[in-house]
Design an enzyme around this catalytic site. Sequence first.
Site, PDB file in Angstrom:
ATOM      1  CG  PHE A  39     -12.761  -8.836 -24.780  1.00 56.00           C
ATOM      2  CD1 PHE A  39     -13.824  -9.667 -25.098  1.00 56.00           C
ATOM      3  CD2 PHE A  39     -12.212  -8.068 -25.789  1.00 56.00           C
ATOM      4  CE1 PHE A  39     -14.348  -9.708 -26.381  1.00 56.00           C
ATOM      5  CE2 PHE A  39     -12.719  -8.104 -27.076  1.00 56.00           C
ATOM      6  CZ  PHE A  39     -13.783  -8.913 -27.373  1.00 56.00           C
ATOM      7  CG  HIS A 127     -14.249   0.214 -29.675  1.00 56.81           C
ATOM      8  ND1 HIS A 127     -14.196  -0.217 -28.382  1.00 56.81           N
ATOM      9  CD2 HIS A 127     -13.626   1.425 -29.681  1.00 56.81           C
ATOM     10  CE1 HIS A 127     -13.578   0.697 -27.623  1.00 56.81           C
ATOM     11  NE2 HIS A 127     -13.230   1.699 -28.391  1.00 56.81           N
ATOM     12  CB  SER A 202     -13.961  -0.863 -17.309  1.00 57.97           C
ATOM     13  OG  SER A 202     -13.366  -0.705 -18.589  1.00 57.97           O
TER      14      SER A 202
END
Length: 260
Positions: A39, A127, A202
Amino acid sequence: MNYSDEEKMELVAQWIRDKRRIVVFTGAGVSTESGIPDFRSPGGIWERFDPNEFLFDNFLASEKIRVKYWKFHTEIYYTIIKAEPNPAHEACVKLDRMGKLDCVITQNIDNLHQKAGLSKEKVIELHGNALRVTCLSCGKEYDRAAIQARVESGDEAPVCDDCQGLLKPATIAFGQQMPFRETREAEKRSENAEVFLTVGSSLLVYPAASMPVFAKQGGARLAIVNLTATPYDHEADICIREKAGSVMNKIVSLLSDQKG
Ligand code: NAD
C-alpha cells in the site's frame, strides 16, 4: 562476520534441517511478485485514497465513507482475485509437505497462501481475508463474491440480510480491534517457534510486528527477508535484503537437495 546472501540462505537452510517448528511470518511484500502492490509504495493505493478517512469509527459513523470504502475495496478485490501465488507462497507449501511448517502467520488479506495449497488451519490471518464479508452486528459471514455483486448492482453500502447490520469486508481497518483468537494464537506459535522467518513485512504495523520479538524471546532463530530495512533487523540472526520469491525458493531447494 560478513556473509554473502548465498551463505545466509545456506545458514537458514541449515537451521531448518533439524527442526520441525518453522513459523513463516508474511507481509504485503510476499505478494508483490504476484502483482498485488503493497500500500505504501509510490503509485500504491494510498495515493488515491486517504487512509485517515477509512478509520473504523468513520466507517461506522458515515454512509458516505462506507460507500467510498466499498469502492476502495472493490479495487483491492479485483487485484486479489486475478493474482496467482508466486514462488514464496509455493515455498511455504513445500516446507509444509516436508513436515517442517508449524504455520504461516500473515498480515495479508489476499488468500494467496491458501490458493498456493496451504490448509486454512496452517494460515493465521492477523488482518482478515478480503474474500469474506462480515456483519458488524451479528457476525454473520458472507462470501465476498455474492456481496460484491450486490455492491456493483447499486447496493453501494450493503447491510446484513438477517439483522440489517453494516456489512464490511472481513479485513481489519485502521482503528478496528484485532481478532482476539488469531492474535493470541499467533503470539503462542511465535513463542514456540524454533525458526522464525519474516518475509516481505516492513514490521511497522502493530501488534503484528511484535511476533518476531516473541519468537526471539522464546529462543527461535530469526531471519528477516525484506527488500528494505526494518526496525527489527538488529534483533535478527540473519537479514537478507532480496526478493521474497527467489530467497524462499532457494532456501527450500537447499533443503530438498540435502534430502535427496
Ligand atoms: P508491509 O508493512 O507488509 O511492508 C511490505 C514490505 O515488503 C516493505 O518493507 C517492502 O520493502 C517489502 N517488499 C516489497 N516487495 C518485496 C519483495 N518482492 N520481496 C521482499 N520484500 C518486499 O506493507 P504495507 O503495504 O505497508 O501494508 C500494510 C498492511 O496492509 C499489511 O499488513 C496488510 O494488512 C495490508 N496489505 C495487504 C496486502 C495483501 O494482502 N497482499 C497488500 C497490501 C497491504
